[in-house]
Motif scaffolding. Structure first.
Motif, PDB file in Angstrom:
ATOM      1  N   PHE A 293       0.930  -1.409  -0.047  1.00 36.91           N
ATOM      2  CA  PHE A 293       0.029  -0.129  -0.198  1.00 36.91           C
ATOM      3  C   PHE A 293       0.755   1.079  -0.009  1.00 36.91           C
ATOM      4  CE2 PHE A 293      -2.607  -3.236   1.986  1.00 36.91           C
ATOM      5  CZ  PHE A 293      -3.666  -3.436   1.159  1.00 36.91           C
ATOM      6  N   ASP A 294       0.233   2.441  -0.507  1.00 42.85           N
ATOM      7  CA  ASP A 294       0.928   3.579  -0.483  1.00 42.85           C
ATOM      8  C   ASP A 294       1.029   4.395   0.846  1.00 42.85           C
ATOM      9  OD1 ASP A 294      -1.773   4.243  -0.292  1.00 42.85           O
ATOM     10  OD2 ASP A 294      -1.740   5.545  -1.957  1.00 42.85           O
ATOM     11  N   VAL A 295       0.541   3.635   1.894  1.00 44.39           N
ATOM     12  CA  VAL A 295       0.471   4.314   3.313  1.00 44.39           C
ATOM     13  C   VAL A 295       1.605   3.091   4.178  1.00 44.39           C
ATOM     14  CG1 VAL A 295      -0.648   4.582   5.408  1.00 44.39           C
ATOM     15  CG2 VAL A 295      -1.849   5.069   3.353  1.00 44.39           C
ATOM     16  N   ALA A 296       2.640   3.772   4.470  1.00 45.22           N
ATOM     17  CA  ALA A 296       3.771   2.947   5.033  1.00 45.22           C
ATOM     18  C   ALA A 296       3.173   1.997   6.107  1.00 45.22           C
ATOM     19  CB  ALA A 296       4.866   3.638   5.411  1.00 45.22           C
ATOM     20  N   ARG A 297       2.635   2.583   7.200  1.00 45.46           N
ATOM     21  CA  ARG A 297       2.391   1.713   8.201  1.00 45.46           C
ATOM     22  C   ARG A 297       1.361   0.288   8.076  1.00 45.46           C
ATOM     23  NH1 ARG A 297      -3.000   3.114   9.442  1.00 45.46           N
ATOM     24  NH2 ARG A 297      -3.656   5.167   8.869  1.00 45.46           N
ATOM     25  N   LEU A 298       0.883   0.508   6.853  1.00 38.60           N
ATOM     26  CA  LEU A 298       0.034  -0.702   6.513  1.00 38.60           C
ATOM     27  C   LEU A 298       0.915  -1.743   5.285  1.00 38.60           C
ATOM     28  CD1 LEU A 298      -3.396   1.002   6.253  1.00 38.60           C
ATOM     29  CD2 LEU A 298      -2.625  -0.089   8.127  1.00 38.60           C
ATOM     30  N   ASP A 299       1.760  -1.391   5.143  1.00 40.10           N
ATOM     31  CA  ASP A 299       2.489  -1.988   3.794  1.00 40.10           C
ATOM     32  C   ASP A 299       3.358  -3.053   4.633  1.00 40.10           C
ATOM     33  OD1 ASP A 299       3.421  -2.242   0.985  1.00 40.10           O
ATOM     34  OD2 ASP A 299       5.378  -1.708   1.792  1.00 40.10           O
ATOM     35  N   ARG A 318       3.378  -5.638  -6.137  1.00 37.18           N
ATOM     36  CA  ARG A 318       2.756  -4.459  -6.685  1.00 37.18           C
ATOM     37  C   ARG A 318       2.245  -3.546  -5.697  1.00 37.18           C
ATOM     38  NH1 ARG A 318      -0.376  -6.247 -11.893  1.00 37.18           N
ATOM     39  NH2 ARG A 318       1.834  -6.330 -12.600  1.00 37.18           N
ATOM     40  N   ILE A 319       2.102  -2.202  -5.826  1.00 38.81           N
ATOM     41  CA  ILE A 319       1.376  -1.324  -4.798  1.00 38.81           C
ATOM     42  C   ILE A 319       0.099  -1.112  -5.132  1.00 38.81           C
ATOM     43  CG2 ILE A 319       1.601   0.971  -3.740  1.00 38.81           C
ATOM     44  CD1 ILE A 319       3.717  -1.060  -2.605  1.00 38.81           C
ATOM     45  N   VAL A 320      -0.813  -0.873  -4.195  1.00 39.66           N
ATOM     46  CA  VAL A 320      -2.296  -0.403  -4.265  1.00 39.66           C
ATOM     47  C   VAL A 320      -2.357   1.262  -3.931  1.00 39.66           C
ATOM     48  CG1 VAL A 320      -4.556  -0.432  -3.455  1.00 39.66           C
ATOM     49  CG2 VAL A 320      -3.296  -2.653  -4.235  1.00 39.66           C
ATOM     50  N   SER A 321      -2.773   1.750  -4.523  1.00 38.73           N
ATOM     51  CA  SER A 321      -2.686   3.201  -4.120  1.00 38.73           C
ATOM     52  C   SER A 321      -4.134   3.792  -4.268  1.00 38.73           C
ATOM     53  CB  SER A 321      -1.747   4.145  -5.146  1.00 38.73           C
ATOM     54  OG  SER A 321      -2.472   4.480  -6.265  1.00 38.73           O
ATOM     55  N   ARG A 322      -4.331   5.274  -3.815  1.00 40.19           N
ATOM     56  CA  ARG A 322      -5.526   5.917  -3.791  1.00 40.19           C
ATOM     57  C   ARG A 322      -5.927   5.937  -5.561  1.00 40.19           C
ATOM     58  NH1 ARG A 322      -1.665   9.835  -2.585  1.00 40.19           N
ATOM     59  NH2 ARG A 322      -1.606  11.326  -4.296  1.00 40.19           N
ATOM     60  N   ASP A 323      -5.198   5.790  -6.229  1.00 39.39           N
ATOM     61  CA  ASP A 323      -5.534   5.865  -7.584  1.00 39.39           C
ATOM     62  C   ASP A 323      -6.663   4.553  -7.928  1.00 39.39           C
ATOM     63  OD1 ASP A 323      -4.348   8.372  -7.980  1.00 39.39           O
ATOM     64  OD2 ASP A 323      -2.573   7.194  -8.853  1.00 39.39           O
ATOM     65  N   ASP A 324      -6.452   3.627  -7.388  1.00 39.96           N
ATOM     66  CA  ASP A 324      -7.153   2.142  -7.502  1.00 39.96           C
ATOM     67  C   ASP A 324      -8.717   2.581  -7.338  1.00 39.96           C
ATOM     68  OD1 ASP A 324      -5.345  -0.147  -8.585  1.00 39.96           O
ATOM     69  OD2 ASP A 324      -4.174   1.058  -6.880  1.00 39.96           O
ATOM     70  N   ASP A 567      -7.471   6.735   5.865  1.00 43.48           N
ATOM     71  CA  ASP A 567      -6.515   7.764   5.163  1.00 43.48           C
ATOM     72  C   ASP A 567      -6.830   8.159   3.799  1.00 43.48           C
ATOM     73  OD1 ASP A 567      -3.677   7.301   6.915  1.00 43.48           O
ATOM     74  OD2 ASP A 567      -5.027   5.519   6.836  1.00 43.48           O
ATOM     75  N   TRP A 568      -7.396   7.533   2.895  1.00 43.58           N
ATOM     76  CA  TRP A 568      -7.769   8.173   1.741  1.00 43.58           C
ATOM     77  C   TRP A 568      -8.909   8.895   1.892  1.00 43.58           C
ATOM     78  CZ3 TRP A 568      -7.685   2.943  -1.482  1.00 43.58           C
ATOM     79  CH2 TRP A 568      -6.162   2.447  -1.536  1.00 43.58           C
ATOM     80  N   PHE A 569     -10.110   8.646   2.542  1.00 41.19           N
ATOM     81  CA  PHE A 569     -11.307   9.439   2.955  1.00 41.19           C
ATOM     82  C   PHE A 569     -10.745  10.789   3.592  1.00 41.19           C
ATOM     83  CE2 PHE A 569     -14.549   5.735   2.633  1.00 41.19           C
ATOM     84  CZ  PHE A 569     -14.817   6.086   1.429  1.00 41.19           C
ATOM     85  N   ARG A 570      -9.622  10.707   4.152  1.00 41.87           N
ATOM     86  CA  ARG A 570      -9.268  12.186   4.970  1.00 41.87           C
ATOM     87  C   ARG A 570      -8.492  12.847   3.945  1.00 41.87           C
ATOM     88  NH1 ARG A 570      -8.125   8.960  10.050  1.00 41.87           N
ATOM     89  NH2 ARG A 570     -10.157   9.388  11.399  1.00 41.87           N
ATOM     90  N   GLY A 571      -8.267  12.341   3.052  1.00 40.56           N
ATOM     91  CA  GLY A 571      -7.148  12.998   1.949  1.00 40.56           C
ATOM     92  C   GLY A 571      -7.842  13.184   0.893  1.00 40.56           C
ATOM     93  N   PRO A 572      -7.192  12.521  -0.485  1.00 41.50           N
ATOM     94  CA  PRO A 572      -7.662  12.523  -1.632  1.00 41.50           C
ATOM     95  C   PRO A 572      -9.122  12.509  -2.134  1.00 41.50           C
ATOM     96  CG  PRO A 572      -6.144  10.865  -1.591  1.00 41.50           C
ATOM     97  CD  PRO A 572      -6.084  11.443  -0.318  1.00 41.50           C
ATOM     98  N   LEU A 573      -9.692  11.533  -1.227  1.00 42.35           N
ATOM     99  CA  LEU A 573     -11.106  11.188  -1.366  1.00 42.35           C
ATOM    100  C   LEU A 573     -12.218  11.795  -0.500  1.00 42.35           C
ATOM    101  CD1 LEU A 573     -10.868   7.138  -1.845  1.00 42.35           C
ATOM    102  CD2 LEU A 573     -10.714   9.073  -3.595  1.00 42.35           C
ATOM    103  N   ALA A 574     -11.728  12.889   0.188  1.00 40.23           N
ATOM    104  CA  ALA A 574     -12.496  13.484   1.271  1.00 40.23           C
ATOM    105  C   ALA A 574     -13.715  14.004   0.443  1.00 40.23           C
ATOM    106  CB  ALA A 574     -11.636  14.724   1.834  1.00 40.23           C
ATOM    107  N   GLY A 575     -13.689  14.494  -0.840  1.00 36.42           N
ATOM    108  CA  GLY A 575     -14.844  14.814  -1.440  1.00 36.42           C
ATOM    109  C   GLY A 575     -15.725  13.945  -1.899  1.00 36.42           C
ATOM    110  N   VAL A 576     -15.263  12.635  -1.850  1.00 29.50           N
ATOM    111  CA  VAL A 576     -16.160  11.295  -1.990  1.00 29.50           C
ATOM    112  C   VAL A 576     -17.091  11.170  -0.780  1.00 29.50           C
ATOM    113  CG1 VAL A 576     -16.453   8.868  -2.458  1.00 29.50           C
ATOM    114  CG2 VAL A 576     -14.745  10.274  -3.899  1.00 29.50           C
TER     115      VAL A 576
END
Length: 631
Positions: A293-299, A318-324, A567-576
């Motif tokens: 994952f693109d969040v180090a503590r969960l990788d 392979r890495i899963v990121s917020r783009d997925d 993490d994603w909902f607080r950052g890049p996916l906050a709008g979602v």
């Protein structure tokens, strides 16, 4: 591995349109891209999509027995088919193929419905017996392979490996079961007791169903169960030796394949154990793959690399990121029903990665349920000790009060998040464990649901089914009952559903050696101290695997396959997150209080509370309803 579908007329054996069965199968082409077939007779139609694994050139389905008496469609693998074939051959059976499908037919002709007792593997199959015009449906012991059922208005029962096969039938009603919404909010999935649609059910794990023309639909019959009633008395050394034998046999039996084979590797105890045993049994490097994952503590990819280097595997990651997140609709289409285990996304990604080089992959799923590997098992054991010390009359008011007033400290270190523990201690062992299994508490659901939905839901609460299940079994302790609930409820509803749909979506066969039923039965007979000791689960399994794995893999803190949704909902996916409450499908239902959803999203984005999982649940429900076209 395949997809099956069929139609069976209960009352009047009407002709079955082969094109209708074919459409049901074509809805699952991903489960079987290598071949297809349809067989019909008066009152019955069977269809099949094939993913070739064993006897690649032979064993087409639907398969008709040599004497023409029986017809089979089958999804799964029978791991003891070669031994069983020799046993049946000794009684006069003849075989024209080298696969396991024909063995099931011969077993049916020899033992009838009792054939399932002789099959070791993962399966869901249907056999039509022309002599008595009956249809026999069966599902494997632990529910690795799925089977959906429904009765439709023309008097027929339709079935399929996925709900989308039933949705391809024009007479299936698309009406939501409100109790399934209660279940989904509680667990994050719709358990096997029902489905998202009224009138659609799932054949329970370890059950069979015998349908006959002119007779009403009977209740499914349970043909296998796991017992926690007995305890083994051998020494730890003897039990360790037996466990190692069972593990080796389970892994080696699942390495039989006529196509390329590999393994998922997270770097945890379970997948690392499977890979170590595969490496021991193979002269070639084991092909392994992992997802980070693109969040180090969960990788966990560094741990996976450590194990890959230890066993010299052919490893890729392979890495899963917020783009997925852009693939969320692909997930919705994969599961048909709403499914909110966010680890489905990386599971799908690791299946895609595996499919680039193999057609079969072994996983480590099942050991936590069988050997008590979850933190909740350790907590359950500790809480039960306290329950025995304090009478209910003292415990309920004391911890009930503490549970009400203690803050929900999502931001605090784990040791200070005591609210759920207090709430659990205020109730019975079974009620406490049902609470720990749920991902959205009954109190939170009550705040979310609108008054109108609460009226429709009535007195039903999702936790009641788990409580009843735990109280129905012969067992010696709360830990026994908790593990039974995991094996019968959580495992088929969440874990195995996730792996089946994610792997089949890319035409990959996933096999779970740690769910060999003999291994599960052995684990259920272990004394508690061989499962949980000194606050650590899977004690005997970890002790057994010391000869293969280093201490830093065996005893590192369990992390799990956790997607960084919060993490994603607080950052890049906050709008979602902000838009979930006003989403069209959810708003149309009238089931939820929009202001409550908006408040949850704002509190999560601000970081004052963690509602990431609940927001993901609501998002997946919204997208699922839209796909089903019912909201």
């Amino acid at each position: 591995m395949c997809g099956i579908a069929g139609i069976f007329h209960l009352s009047t054996p009407k002709p079955v349109d082969p094109a209708r069965v074919e459409r049901m199968c074509d809805a699952m082409v991903h489960r079987g891209p290598d071949g297809h077939g349809v067989w019909t007779a008066r009152g019955v139609g069977l269809g099949h999509r094939r993913l070739s694994i064993i006897d690649v050139a032979g064993s087409p389905q639907p398969m008709v027995s040599a004497d023409g008496r029986a017809v089979l469609v089958f999804n799964g693998e029978i791991y003891n088919f070669r031994e069983l074939r020799e046993e049946l051959r000794a009684t006069g059976a003849e075989f024209l193929t080298d696969g396991d499908s024909e063995v099931i037919l011969a077993a049916w002709q020899r033992w009838g419905p009792g054939c399932v007792d002789h099959l070791h593997g993962m399966f869901a199959f249907a056999i039509y017996d022309c002599s008595d015009r009956s249809l026999f449906l069966a599902r494997d012991r632990l529910g690795v392979k799925p089977l959906f059922l429904a009765e439709v208005s023309d008097g027929s029962v339709i079935f399929g490996s996925e709900l989308k096969a039933l949705l391809a039938h024009p007479m299936l009603r698309r009406e939501v079961d409100p109790l399934a919404i209660e279940d989904y909010l509680a667990w994050g999935y719709v358990p096997d007791a029902r489905s998202i649609l009224k009138g659609v059910t799932k054949l329970p794990a370890g059950h069979s169903l015998l349908l006959q023309h002119g007779k009403p639909t009977p209740r499914p019959s349970r043909w296998w169960d796991v017992s926690f009633a007995d305890r083994r008395k051998e020494s730890a050394a003897d039990l360790e030796a037996e466990l190692l034998h069972l593990l080796r046999r389970a892994v080696r039996s699942r390495m039989v394949s006529d196509v390329p084979l590999g393994a998922f590797l997270s770097g945890g105890v379970d997948s690392s154990s499977v890979v170590g045993l595969m490496a021991e049994a193979s002269s070639e490097p084991v092909r392994t793959c992992s997802i980070g994952f693109d969040v180090a503590r969960l990788d966990e990819t560094s741990h996976a690399r450590t194990v890959a280097e230890l066993f010299a595997t052919d490893h890729r990651s392979r890495i899963v990121s917020r783009d997925d997140f852009e693939h969320v609709d692909a997930l919705v289409d994969m599961f048909d029903e709403p499914f909110a285990d966010a680890s489905a996304l990386p599971t799908w990604r690791v299946c895609q990665l595996a499919r680039e080089s193999v057609t079969v992959a072994l996983s480590g799923d099942g050991a936590d349920e069988a050997f008590a590997g979850y933190r909740r098992h350790v907590f359950q054991q500790g809480e039960d000790r306290l329950r025995r010390l304090l009478p209910t009359g003292l415990r309920a008011p004391l911890f009930g009060t503490l549970g009400r007033i203690y803050p929900k400290a999502d931001w605090a270190p784990r040791a200070f998040r005591a609210k759920s523990t207090f709430q659990s201690l205020a109730v019975s062992s079974e009620e406490g464990y049902a609470r720990s299994l749920s991902v959205t508490s009954a109190e939170a659901r009550d705040r979310l649901f609108s008054p109108e939905f609460q009226r429709v839901r009535g007195d039903y609460r999702a936790e009641a089914e788990v409580v009843a299940l735990m109280r129905s079994i012969p067992a010696r302790s709360g830990l026994d009952r908790a593990q039974y609930a995991d094996l019968k409820f959580w495992l088929p509803g969440d874990i195995l559903t996730k792996v089946d749909r994610a792997s089949m979506a890319v035409s990959l066969e996933a096999r779970e050696p740690l769910l060999d039923h003999r291994l599960v039965e052995f684990a259920a007979s272990l004394p508690e101290a061989m499962r949980v000791r000194s606050g650590t689960g899977k004690w005997l399994m970890k002790r057994t695997m010391r000869r293969y794995l280093p201490e830093e893999i065996l005893y590192r803190q369990k992390q799990g396959f956790v997607t960084p949704i919060a993490d994603w909902f607080r950052g890049p996916l906050a709008g979602v997150a902000r838009q979930i409450g006003e989403s069209t499908s959810l708003a149309r239902t009238g089931w939820f209080e929009r202001s409550v959803i908006d408040g949850l999203a704002q509190a999560h984005i601000a970081g004052s509370s963690d509602h990431g999982r609940l927001l993901w649940q609501l998002l997946m429900l919204d997208r699922s309803l839209a796909r089903l076209g019912i909201a």
